[in-house]
Design an enzyme around this catalytic site. Structure first.
Site, mmCIF file in Angstrom:
data_model
loop_
_atom_site.group_PDB
_atom_site.id
_atom_site.type_symbol
_atom_site.label_atom_id
_atom_site.label_comp_id
_atom_site.label_asym_id
_atom_site.label_seq_id
_atom_site.Cartn_x
_atom_site.Cartn_y
_atom_site.Cartn_z
ATOM 1 N N GLU A 179 30.333 26.416 -12.913
ATOM 2 C CA GLU A 179 31.467 26.333 -13.833
ATOM 3 C C GLU A 179 32.542 25.418 -13.238
ATOM 4 O O GLU A 179 33.238 24.715 -13.950
ATOM 5 C CB GLU A 179 32.026 27.732 -14.085
ATOM 6 C CG GLU A 179 32.798 27.842 -15.386
ATOM 7 C CD GLU A 179 33.057 29.287 -15.748
ATOM 8 O OE1 GLU A 179 32.124 29.941 -16.234
ATOM 9 O OE2 GLU A 179 34.172 29.762 -15.534
ATOM 10 N N LYS B 57 41.313 38.380 -18.331
ATOM 11 C CA LYS B 57 42.514 37.573 -18.079
ATOM 12 C C LYS B 57 43.264 37.347 -19.397
ATOM 13 O O LYS B 57 44.458 37.546 -19.484
ATOM 14 C CB LYS B 57 42.081 36.246 -17.444
ATOM 15 C CG LYS B 57 43.209 35.313 -17.088
ATOM 16 C CD LYS B 57 42.692 34.138 -16.282
ATOM 17 C CE LYS B 57 43.742 33.054 -16.138
ATOM 18 N NZ LYS B 57 43.278 31.919 -15.350
ATOM 19 N N HIS C 267 7.303 35.662 -2.526
ATOM 20 C CA HIS C 267 6.069 36.022 -3.223
ATOM 21 C C HIS C 267 6.096 35.492 -4.645
ATOM 22 O O HIS C 267 5.327 35.941 -5.489
ATOM 23 C CB HIS C 267 5.896 37.545 -3.221
ATOM 24 C CG HIS C 267 5.787 38.089 -1.835
ATOM 25 N ND1 HIS C 267 4.573 38.332 -1.233
ATOM 26 C CD2 HIS C 267 6.734 38.367 -0.903
ATOM 27 C CE1 HIS C 267 4.785 38.780 0.001
ATOM 28 N NE2 HIS C 267 6.083 38.791 0.227
ATOM 29 N N GLY D 189 39.354 32.549 -13.428
ATOM 30 C CA GLY D 189 38.486 33.725 -13.566
ATOM 31 C C GLY D 189 37.478 33.848 -12.441
ATOM 32 O O GLY D 189 37.312 34.905 -11.834
ATOM 33 N N ARG D 190 36.803 32.750 -12.130
ATOM 34 C CA ARG D 190 35.741 32.803 -11.109
ATOM 35 C C ARG D 190 36.289 32.878 -9.685
ATOM 36 O O ARG D 190 35.533 32.951 -8.734
ATOM 37 C CB ARG D 190 34.791 31.618 -11.290
ATOM 38 C CG ARG D 190 35.472 30.257 -11.254
ATOM 39 C CD ARG D 190 34.549 29.182 -11.821
ATOM 40 N NE ARG D 190 35.214 27.898 -11.975
ATOM 41 C CZ ARG D 190 35.961 27.549 -13.021
ATOM 42 N NH1 ARG D 190 36.184 28.415 -13.993
ATOM 43 N NH2 ARG D 190 36.490 26.344 -13.098
ATOM 44 N N GLU E 56 33.377 39.343 -26.297
ATOM 45 C CA GLU E 56 32.450 40.308 -25.693
ATOM 46 C C GLU E 56 33.214 41.505 -25.122
ATOM 47 O O GLU E 56 32.883 42.662 -25.380
ATOM 48 C CB GLU E 56 31.656 39.650 -24.545
ATOM 49 C CG GLU E 56 30.658 38.594 -24.985
ATOM 50 C CD GLU E 56 31.238 37.202 -25.016
ATOM 51 O OE1 GLU E 56 32.488 37.056 -25.176
ATOM 52 O OE2 GLU E 56 30.467 36.229 -24.894
ATOM 53 N N LYS F 186 33.465 30.429 -26.649
ATOM 54 C CA LYS F 186 34.274 31.536 -27.173
ATOM 55 C C LYS F 186 34.642 31.280 -28.635
ATOM 56 O O LYS F 186 34.672 32.190 -29.448
ATOM 57 C CB LYS F 186 35.540 31.715 -26.324
ATOM 58 C CG LYS F 186 35.252 32.302 -24.934
ATOM 59 C CD LYS F 186 36.515 32.564 -24.128
ATOM 60 C CE LYS F 186 36.171 33.139 -22.756
ATOM 61 N NZ LYS F 186 37.329 33.465 -21.930
HETATM 62 C C1 G6Q Z 1 35.879 31.858 -15.221
HETATM 63 C C2 G6Q Z 1 35.770 31.620 -16.644
HETATM 64 C C3 G6Q Z 1 35.120 32.727 -17.429
HETATM 65 C C4 G6Q Z 1 36.035 33.907 -17.711
HETATM 66 C C5 G6Q Z 1 35.396 34.776 -18.788
HETATM 67 C C6 G6Q Z 1 36.194 36.000 -19.094
HETATM 68 O O1 G6Q Z 1 36.380 31.092 -14.438
HETATM 69 O O2 G6Q Z 1 36.972 31.228 -17.166
HETATM 70 O O3 G6Q Z 1 33.938 33.181 -16.827
HETATM 71 O O4 G6Q Z 1 36.283 34.622 -16.557
HETATM 72 O O5 G6Q Z 1 35.189 34.013 -19.927
HETATM 73 O O6 G6Q Z 1 37.477 35.650 -19.552
HETATM 74 P P1 G6Q Z 1 38.581 36.733 -19.676
HETATM 75 O O7 G6Q Z 1 38.856 37.296 -18.337
HETATM 76 O O8 G6Q Z 1 39.778 36.035 -20.269
HETATM 77 O O9 G6Q Z 1 38.058 37.804 -20.602
#
Ligand code: G6Q
Length: 545
Positions: A357, A210, A388, A271-272, A216, A508
């Site tokens: 989250e 996003k 199990h 994001g989620r 990462e 981050k």
């Molecule tokens: C989701 C969070 C988080 C995010 C990641 C990746 O709701 O905000 O999990 O999706 O940190 O972020 P970017 O898409 O900006 O790389």
């Protein structure tokens, strides 16, 4: 922002629930079922393709009506309507929360800041579909003219867990000639293992971020570019082997991806909550646009149910409120989500992010420290493997662990006797958890007296069973939307903002500051606490050794 209400735990509705809990705390599910032989026929709801049985929850009709009164006091319906109306209910980021617009039908109107966003959504969906078709039919080829055989989604958190989960869930619908992989962790071993057997000439990377700044993802994306260029040799190959999914056009261009190959989304998609946006491009490539659209229709049907059904028949509301009941009044801290499906192996990690989250917050929407427990620790793995392993603690441990069981009636592949054996477990476990085995039953089995206590099962462990006909794209959409809205309901009751994630943002920033301390040639001046300083010094020494 709406007027500051009294904290929910100080309302009369909360206290009535607390008083009611002390009245029924010792009532066993055995008694509840004995008192009402129709309980199993009454305490369930069928919505779309989902049949949800909550008769094995420790609730009575009175519990449910007190919970609905609590939801009304917390103005859950008003907040829901504000969400659908495009109001900026994500108060700390001053954003609308409109993932529901991602699955609105063409021609619908959902506006925020005076702009109908539905045409924008469909413009991107159309571009995604066009691109997906070209890749799937060989119209889009790699730099050397070879057909794309491998798709690698590079993303993390919300830009990884959703498409990964849905790709696995819908594997029977996926093009078997496309190998779709997901690189998320910045651990270079993951990148190495996931690309070692791929040919760059046949590989397409989707950089899904996003913000397009996440350490990462950007590190993995740069490694991917280097890995591809080492073989393809020519920077112009980037255009054929890299596409981006982002809201940040400038950063995408800076990375070297042609913005013609960028699929956008918007700041009102968290994001989620984003895998039904362009973040799901890898999924669409795998299952094709038609199946992707069928999944959106599934989401949409649950959205419509959530938006219009009265609380008493509103599935996300019922599940959300039962979670509040178990957590805030019975003191349960976790929820085990136990899908009886090989294809749903990544559902629980996906729901873990969604719930934890969203609702892992200790300040309310008006800036006050909350006065009650929020959030739900979500965990679990597909059955029957868990049986199990950790189910023991749920059956006979000292903790109260509510569970959601998810079962699928018709398997994608009906192999010999597997399905009925599998589903026998799906029915047996909630039954055993609810009813247990009394000492007398154990004795009647001929168990020696000195072992009776250890072999007795107290029961009274609450669970919900969700049964669906098959795991189609539509059913997956319905299921995910159910949990999204359930999470919403809980956040609304607790008065928190389910749509920000300052803990993620903190992570981050923290790592960014430490990277130079690990990579500098000369010994850096460290100004962390003494524990972190010592760990960093030891790490530097180990790296040099
Ligand atoms: C989701 C969070 C988080 C995010 C990641 C990746 O709701 O905000 O999990 O999706 O940190 O972020 P970017 O898409 O900006 O790389």
């Amino acid at each position: 922002m709406s007027e500051m209400p009294e904290p929910i735990e100080r309302t009369s509705q909360w206290w009535e629930l607390a008083a009611h809990q002390s009245e029924i705390a010792d009532v066993h599910l055995r008694e509840l079922f004995a008192q009402d032989p129709t309980r199993g026929e009454r305490l369930n709801l069928a919505v779309g393709d989902l049949y949800v049985d909550y008769a094995k929850q420790r609730v009575t009709d009175e519990t449910m009506s007190l919970l609905f009164a609590l939801a009304r006091k917390a103005k859950v319906e008003e907040l829901r309507d504000s969400m659908f109306a495009g109001d900026r209910i994500n108060v700390t980021e001053d954003r609308a929360v409109l993932h529901v617009a991602l699955r609105a039908p063409r021609g619908a109107e959902i506006s925020t800041d005076g702009r109908n966003v539905v045409p924008d959504v469909h413009e991107v969906l159309d571009r995604m579909a066009n691109f997906a078709e070209r890749v799937r039919t060989g119209g889009w080829v790699g730099h050397t003219g070879r057909r794309i055989r491998n798709i690698v989604n590079i993303g993390i958190g919300g830009s990884d867990l959703g498409p990964r989960m849905a790709y696995e869930a819908l594997l029977p619908y996926a093009d078997p000639d496309l190998d779709v992989r997901f690189v998320s962790n910045v651990d270079g071993n993951e990148f190495f293992e996931l690309t070692r057997d791929l040919d760059p000439a046949e590989t397409l990377f989707i950089v899904a971020s996003k913000t397009f700044t996440t350490l990462e993802t950007m590190t993995n994306a740069r490694s991917a570019r280097e890995w591809a260029m080492n073989v393809l040799g020519d920077e112009s190959a980037v255009a054929k082997h890299f596409v981006a999914v982002s809201t940040n056009e400038t950063a995408v261009a800076e990375f070297g991806i042609d913005t013609a190959n960028m699929f956008g989304f918007w700041d009102w998609v968290g994001g989620r909550y984003s895998y039904d946006s362009a973040i799901g491009l890898s999924l669409m490539l795998a299952i094709g646009p038609e199946n992707f659209l069928a999944m959106l229709a599934g989401f949409r049907s649950m959205d419509e149910h959530f938006r219009t059904a009265p609380l008493e028949q509103n599935l996300p509301a019922i599940l959300g409120l039962i979670g509040v009941w178990n957590g805030n009044f019975f003191g349960a801290e976790t929820l085990a989500v136990l899908p009886y499906s090989h294809y749903l192996a990544s559902l629980t990690p996906y729901l873990q992010q969604l719930a934890m989250e969203s609702n892992g917050k200790s300040v309310d929407r008006w800036g006050r420290v909350v006065g009650t427990q929020t959030g739900e620790v979500v965990w679990g793995q597909p059955g029957t493997n868990g049986q199990h392993a950790y189910y023991q603690l749920i059956h006979q441990g000292t903790k109260l662990i509510p569970a959601d069981f998810i079962g699928i009636a018709r398997p994608a592949h009906d192999v010999g006797p597997h399905q009925d054996i599998f589903m026998a477990n799906f029915f047996a476990q909630p039954e055993a958890l609810a009813f247990g085995r009394t000492a007398d039953q154990v004795r009647a089995d001929g168990v020696p007296e000195d072992q009776v206590a250890a072999r007795t099962f107290a029961g009274n462990h609450p669970s919900t069973s969700i049964l669906v006909p098959d795991l189609t794209p539509s059913v997956l959409g319905q299921l995910v939307a159910l949990y999204e809205h359930k999470t919403f309901v809980q956040g609304a009751v607790w008065g928190i903002n389910s749509f920000d994630q300052w803990g993620v943002e903190l992570g981050k920033k923290l790592a960014q500051a430490i990277v130079p301390e690990l990579t500098s040639e000369s010994e850096p001046a460290l100004s962390h606490d003494s524990s972190t300083n010592s760990l960093i010094r030891r790490y530097r020494a180990l790296r040099r050794a």
